[in-house]
Scaffold this motif. Sequence first.
Motif: not given
Ligand SMILES: Nc1ncnc2c1ncn2[C@@H]1O[C@H](COP(=O)(O)OP(=O)(O)O)[C@@H](O)[C@H]1O
Length: 334
Positions: A19-26, A230-231, A310-312, A315-316, A324
Amino acid sequence: MRARDTDWDGVRLHVVTGKGGTGKTTVAAALALALAAGGDKVLLVEVEGRQGISQVFDLPPLPYEERKIAVAPDGGDVYALAIDPEEAMLEYLEMFYGMRRAGRALTKIGIIDFATTIAPGFRDVLVTGKTSEAVRRKGKDGRRVYDAVVLDAPPTGRIVRFLNVTNEVAGLARVGPIKNHADLVNGVVSSPETAVHFVTLLEEMPVQETLDGLAELRAAGLPPGGIFINMVRESLLPDSVLEAAAESRFDPAELALGLKAAGLTDGGSAAVTVAEALTEEITEHARRTELERDERLALEGAARPRYELPLLADGVDLSGLYELAESIRTQGAA
Ligand SMILES: Nc1ncnc2c1ncn2[C@@H]1O[C@H](COP(=O)(O)OP(=O)(O)O)[C@@H](O)[C@H]1O
Ligand SMILES: [Mg+2]
């Protein structure tokens, strides 16, 4: 390729959805680092034209070309490619019809926009075709150029359509280069060298989307991968306290006494206020922990390998990304 003993040995294409915003790209970026660690060469591909990879690695916007962007722990390289659907279309026109120039003119009058908008299946096959080509590409020595490719893919709701290009372009092309592209993609994504991973949070909506996505994937005959939770927040309190708090059996008066005994308050009326505020927080924390436990159970039901990241707190940033990646390696995902 380094010797491995991971959950995904043999997988060359790691598709990361969620789902968007879950940290896909990260997660895709951290997975690429983890896979490259120890001396491998990994390509990280982005398809949505958002320049998410450059942001995660703190780089200027990436051009539409493969370039090295990071060095992994213990050697190993991560390359990145930000696919621009319009550029991919021009490349396609040039490759098959020698009409890049004409393509540029078509862009000016909006035909390319038109084609990529009107026929998303066409756009997708260009993007997945480009990715599949990178997966299968061989160097002069006859070996694969990349040990693995990680695809920061579209969100869960669109992933099956995105990967199932053969169906999508069936009406567009029965023969010719587009059909060949679709066949290449199909050969890669429906084989054991591909795994489709899901990123989720311990929340109802993303967990439900993950379960639905997995079912949809299975129905389409596409290979399911792991679940990256994630998180994840550390649980700060023992289970007994959490249970009591969740059932509102937590006694602020007792806490006030405890605070006094620990020398944290003087035991006056302020202590009671502090204890009450803390109790509220603890109860809230306990309720959330309980919900998270339910979501964890639901994910266990999917019977896929699970990894928790872990939730950092800060932030990342780049060092967080490596953290990670390390966690992904320790858990055996790479
Ligand atoms: N494990 C994590 N701990 C803290 N922040 C995170 C973590 N994973 C992602 N984030 C933050 O959450 C936001 C969304 O992550 P992002 O990878 O861009 O999501 P998506 O690609 O799913 O939209 C970003 O600001 C990112 O830095
Ligand atoms: Mg993203």
